[in-house]
Design a protein around this motif. Structure first.
Motif, PDB file in Angstrom:
ATOM      1  N   ILE A 314     -63.402  -7.249  89.595  1.00  0.00           N
ATOM      2  CA  ILE A 314     -62.475  -6.414  88.834  1.00  0.00           C
ATOM      3  C   ILE A 314     -61.409  -7.241  88.138  1.00  0.00           C
ATOM      4  N   LEU A 315     -60.914  -8.279  88.803  1.00  0.00           N
ATOM      5  CA  LEU A 315     -59.815  -9.075  88.244  1.00  0.00           C
ATOM      6  C   LEU A 315     -60.286 -10.117  87.228  1.00  0.00           C
ATOM      7  N   LYS A 316     -61.563 -10.453  87.228  1.00  0.00           N
ATOM      8  CA  LYS A 316     -62.062 -11.485  86.312  1.00  0.00           C
ATOM      9  C   LYS A 316     -61.810 -11.102  84.853  1.00  0.00           C
ATOM     10  N   GLY A 317     -61.115 -11.974  84.157  1.00  0.00           N
ATOM     11  CA  GLY A 317     -60.826 -11.744  82.746  1.00  0.00           C
ATOM     12  C   GLY A 317     -59.723 -10.738  82.497  1.00  0.00           C
ATOM     13  N   ARG A 318     -59.094 -10.269  83.563  1.00  0.00           N
ATOM     14  CA  ARG A 318     -58.006  -9.304  83.416  1.00  0.00           C
ATOM     15  C   ARG A 318     -56.719  -9.888  83.996  1.00  0.00           C
ATOM     16  N   LYS A 319     -55.615  -9.201  83.792  1.00  0.00           N
ATOM     17  CA  LYS A 319     -54.326  -9.651  84.285  1.00  0.00           C
ATOM     18  C   LYS A 319     -53.682  -8.569  85.153  1.00  0.00           C
ATOM     19  N   VAL A 409     -54.215  -4.041  88.253  1.00  0.00           N
ATOM     20  CA  VAL A 409     -54.388  -4.275  86.815  1.00  0.00           C
ATOM     21  C   VAL A 409     -53.717  -3.175  85.991  1.00  0.00           C
ATOM     22  N   THR A 410     -53.876  -1.940  86.408  1.00  0.00           N
ATOM     23  CA  THR A 410     -53.367  -0.820  85.611  1.00  0.00           C
ATOM     24  C   THR A 410     -51.899  -0.497  85.912  1.00  0.00           C
ATOM     25  N   GLY A 411     -51.432  -0.940  87.088  1.00  0.00           N
ATOM     26  CA  GLY A 411     -50.065  -0.639  87.477  1.00  0.00           C
ATOM     27  C   GLY A 411     -49.887   0.744  88.070  1.00  0.00           C
ATOM     28  N   LYS A 412     -50.998   1.446  88.265  1.00  0.00           N
ATOM     29  CA  LYS A 412     -50.973   2.769  88.891  1.00  0.00           C
ATOM     30  C   LYS A 412     -52.267   2.936  89.680  1.00  0.00           C
ATOM     31  N   ILE A 413     -52.281   3.850  90.632  1.00  0.00           N
ATOM     32  CA  ILE A 413     -53.470   4.009  91.464  1.00  0.00           C
ATOM     33  C   ILE A 413     -54.635   4.465  90.600  1.00  0.00           C
ATOM     34  N   SER A 414     -55.672   3.623  90.574  1.00  0.00           N
ATOM     35  CA  SER A 414     -56.781   3.837  89.635  1.00  0.00           C
ATOM     36  C   SER A 414     -58.106   3.431  90.255  1.00  0.00           C
ATOM     37  N   CYS A 415     -59.182   3.947  89.671  1.00  0.00           N
ATOM     38  CA  CYS A 415     -60.552   3.623  90.072  1.00  0.00           C
ATOM     39  C   CYS A 415     -61.168   2.662  89.055  1.00  0.00           C
ATOM     40  N   PRO A 416     -62.052   1.755  89.474  1.00  0.00           N
ATOM     41  CA  PRO A 416     -62.698   0.832  88.526  1.00  0.00           C
ATOM     42  C   PRO A 416     -63.416   1.541  87.377  1.00  0.00           C
ATOM     43  N   CYS A 417     -63.830   2.771  87.591  1.00  0.00           N
ATOM     44  CA  CYS A 417     -64.512   3.507  86.532  1.00  0.00           C
ATOM     45  C   CYS A 417     -63.597   3.781  85.339  1.00  0.00           C
ATOM     46  N   GLU A 418     -62.296   3.609  85.546  1.00  0.00           N
ATOM     47  CA  GLU A 418     -61.327   3.845  84.478  1.00  0.00           C
ATOM     48  C   GLU A 418     -61.147   2.621  83.586  1.00  0.00           C
ATOM     49  N   LEU A 419     -61.702   1.473  84.011  1.00  0.00           N
ATOM     50  CA  LEU A 419     -61.580   0.238  83.244  1.00  0.00           C
ATOM     51  C   LEU A 419     -62.699   0.136  82.204  1.00  0.00           C
ATOM     52  N   GLU A 420     -62.465  -0.687  81.203  1.00  0.00           N
ATOM     53  CA  GLU A 420     -63.497  -0.971  80.222  1.00  0.00           C
ATOM     54  C   GLU A 420     -64.362  -2.114  80.758  1.00  0.00           C
TER      55      GLU A 420
END
Length: 422
Positions: A314-319, A409-420
């Motif tokens: 999940i963190l690869k290539g993201r901040k 990554v999102t700064g809020k409680i989120s699921c990986p399905c919400e990422l691109e």
């Protein structure tokens, strides 16, 4: 009436042909565990006994993990107490800085826990080893002291609950989601002093790391222990990690259970436990935006290799989001080293996370991630009580590594399905 897995193990260790729920027994132990917080109390209690020697130097494990490396003078004194005791009694399995790890990830990795064992530990999450088909449960430090001297412990044989797992989990649904769902369903006292016995064809879709996580949190439902049947995956794990012989126990077909729950794994969704109890669960998508200040990925519940890989994916290539602190803690030195070899530590650091040496630190509000008043943490740990990770006005949300990493990554409680995803 037949016996459950747990009852069969306890009967064998008590030298009895049969036991029943509620029966008081004295059982021989295969392993007695303590850490840097609970062991000093046990050591001082043992010093009051007439018997000053341990029953078996190979069947005691002392793991320095809660405040290691030492965070202050008190923690240093506690560890010195354990270190001196280990040297004095030539304890074989003493783990300190350099060969350390979080106890409930370390002991299976070191091959010290296998199927059929009876294990006690002065830590409530000792129930973790049921993933391998062992009976394991947490006790107080006084019981640990008596067990170190005698190799025995008294038990009231627990009644049992059956959890039949069916179906295949969807992507991003892990063992953490399974146990959070169960705790949300039955409550934090739903299995009080009962054995949580898992079965069903759905187990084949749960990795050993998933099973360790599920058994680890049996205590959060009040369970005396959690236990899985021994299948090919468990046998393969034990053969890889241990040279000890193991014994497989199976529940009788007519074993008695107080209740049976059918859990359809395919229907589960990523789940979060809201403050301030593990039973306060909600599925992702059923609540609005909840911003977080910190994300912790680690602990005896979710600091294993699969957890590191999921977080890295999940963190690869993201901040990591601005104003979010992401703390990642491999549970053992071996996991830390493997994560380094696979390039995961580089991914974490480039994303803006920090990587800690193995420690329980933030889980119990010890160090390496204390929360201030008003702060929120999404954490892969096992408890979210008031003040658990810091200030009494802080909040802890329990979730899987996938959800914790995404939320960082999102700064809020989120699921990986919400990422691109590419």
């Amino acid at each position: 009436m037949g016996m459950t897995m747990t009852q069969k193990i306890l009967a064998a260790h008590a030298g009895l042909d049969k036991v029943e729920a509620g029966q008081l027994i004295e059982a021989n132990l295969d392993l007695v565990l303590g850490n840097d917080i609970t062991s000093p109390v046990a050591i001082h209690e043992m010093e009051k006994l007439d018997k000053q020697t341990v029953f078996d130097k190979d069947k005691i494990a002392l793991v320095m993990d809660h405040f290691i490396p030492n965070k202050d003078i008190k923690s240093a004194e506690n560890c010195k107490c354990c270190r001196d005791f280990a040297c004095r009694h030539e304890i074989t399995n003493y783990f300190d800085v350099g060969k350390m790890g979080i106890e409930h990830a370390l002991l299976p990795e070191q091959g010290l826990t296998v199927a059929g064992d009876a294990i006690i530990g002065a830590d409530s999450h000792t129930c973790t080893y049921g993933a391998l088909g062992a009976f394991s449960t947490g006790v107080g430090s006084t019981d640990m002291a008596a067990a170190m001297a005698t190799g025995k412990a008294w038990f009231k044989v627990p009644s049992a609950l059956k959890f039949e797992l069916v179906g295949k989990p969807a992507k991003w649904v892990s063992g953490k989601d399974v146990i959070l769902h169960i705790i949300g369903m039955i409550g934090v006292d739903g299995a009080l002093y009962k054995s949580m016995e898992f079965c069903g064809e759905g187990i084949q879709y749960l990795s050993m790391d998933d099973r360790f996580t599920i058994c680890n949190m049996a205590i959060e439902a009040g369970g005396k222990n959690g236990i899985f049947p021994v299948d090919d995956a468990a046998i393969a794990y034990m053969k890889e990690h241990s040279k000890r012989e193991f014994k497989i126990y199976e529940a009788d077909e007519d074993a008695e259970y107080e209740a049976t729950y059918v859990i359809d794994l395919s229907a589960l969704k990523p789940t979060v436990a809201f403050p301030h109890l593990p039973e306060n669960t909600k599925e992702i998508g059923t609540f609005g935006d909840i911003t977080v200040d910190q994300s912790v990925i680690g602990s005896c519940t979710n600091g294993r290799m699969e957890d590191m890989r999921v977080a890295a994916k999940i963190l690869k290539g993201r901040k990591v989001a601005k104003n979010v602190r992401c703390i990642i803690i491999p549970a053992t030195q071996a996991i830390y080293l493997q994560a380094m070899r696979e390039g995961l530590l580089e991914i974490f650091i480039e994303a803006g996370a920090i990587v800690s040496t193995p420690t329980c630190g933030p889980c119990l509000g010890g160090y390496m991630g204390i929360l201030a008043a008003g702060e929120r943490c999404i954490s892969t740990t096992n408890r979210n009580f008031v003040g658990r990770m810091g200030h009494v006005d802080s909040e802890v949300y329990l979730a899987s590594p996938a959800v914790a990493a995404t939320s960082a990554v999102t700064g809020k409680i989120s699921c990986p399905c919400e990422l691109e995803w590419d």
